[in-house]
Design a protein around this motif. Structure first.
Motif, mmCIF file in Angstrom:
data_model
loop_
_atom_site.group_PDB
_atom_site.id
_atom_site.type_symbol
_atom_site.label_atom_id
_atom_site.label_comp_id
_atom_site.label_asym_id
_atom_site.label_seq_id
_atom_site.Cartn_x
_atom_site.Cartn_y
_atom_site.Cartn_z
ATOM 1 N N ARG A 2 0.746 -1.590 0.140
ATOM 2 C CA ARG A 2 0.043 0.297 0.085
ATOM 3 C C ARG A 2 0.966 1.599 -0.179
ATOM 4 O O ARG A 2 1.743 1.514 0.924
ATOM 5 C CB ARG A 2 -0.548 -0.173 1.701
ATOM 6 N N ARG B 157 -1.309 0.897 -9.553
ATOM 7 C CA ARG B 157 -2.760 0.213 -9.880
ATOM 8 C C ARG B 157 -2.627 -1.081 -10.508
ATOM 9 O O ARG B 157 -3.320 -2.154 -10.810
ATOM 10 C CB ARG B 157 -4.002 0.662 -9.929
ATOM 11 N N HIS C 227 -2.249 -1.379 -3.872
ATOM 12 C CA HIS C 227 -3.501 -0.102 -3.710
ATOM 13 C C HIS C 227 -1.901 1.533 -3.475
ATOM 14 O O HIS C 227 -1.624 1.182 -2.884
ATOM 15 C CB HIS C 227 -3.621 -0.310 -1.776
#
Length: 222
Positions: free
Chosen positions: A84, A101, A106
């Motif tokens: 992330r 992406r 993320h």
């Protein structure tokens, strides 16, 4: 000659004249070697935004995609699946975020002009990107320290910005001519910053650096 003008990166008041042209003057910090423009030459926020709105960054443009890959590729090679991240200073068209992406990661967006979601700066991340951003920062010391605090142990901050070589090269450098570019990092500057933050530094090519936070990255939950 030194003047009492604090360096916007390290805060030292020991800086010297580095270069000047018809539009601006430039100082160099004696401690961290940052080259910076005094605040008297800063644009207003409205003027800055107008400049950024002129940028046309299209992910469908193969040349622009190749440019972004200079930062994206080395970061993707070092990130765990499902990591992330935060794209800091993503601009009006967050193309770099789209590339992450596509790779299955993320990513959260933040830009003080176009995606001013302060909640994005209250999270924690496995990686943070700042592509063609740090040269625009009026307070790079505070902003970089804030980003560093958002990284999890083992996390990576990836920065793309062209680096200063010396005063002679600077005098001919197109990069300084953008009125929104107000601070310029060199290899020495990044080494100073990495040492001050106990970061592992990788200088990649002439415009990309990766800074890794110490500690072990937590396993990514899928």
């Amino acid at each position: 000659m030194t003047v009492e003008l604090p360096c916007p990166l390290c805060g030292s008041i020991e800086n010297v004249a580095f270069f000047h042209d018809a539009r601006r003057s430039y100082r160099r910090c004696q401690r961290c070697q940052l080259v910076f423009v005094p605040p008297a030459f800063f644009l207003t926020r409205a003027q800055e935004r107008a400049e950024y709105e002129l940028h046309q960054n299209d992910l469908g443009d193969a040349g622009y995609r190749a440019f972004l890959s200079r930062l994206a590729d080395p970061m993707l090679a070092r990130l765990a699946p499902g990591a992330r991240g935060l794209d800091f200073g993503c601009g009006p068209g967050p193309a770099l975020a789209a590339m992450f992406r596509e790779a299955g990661l993320h990513i959260t967006l933040y830009d003080s002009f176009f995606y001013p979601d302060e909640k994005a700066l209250a999270g924690s991340y496995d990686f943070i990107t700042a592509s063609e951003v740090v040269e625009h920062l009026h307070r790079p010391g505070a902003e970089l320290s804030r980003l560093w605090s958002l990284l999890r142990p083992g996390g990576t901050l990836g920065v793309m910005t062209k680096r200063v070589i010396d005063a002679d090269a600077f005098s001919r450098w197109h990069y300084k001519n953008d009125p929104t570019h107000v601070c310029f990092f060199s290899d020495s500057t990044w080494r100073w910053w990495a040492q001050a933050h106990q970061a592992e530094l990788e200088l990649i090519a002439d415009d990309v650096c990766l800074l890794r936070r110490s500690g072990h990255a937590a396993s990514v939950q899928h």
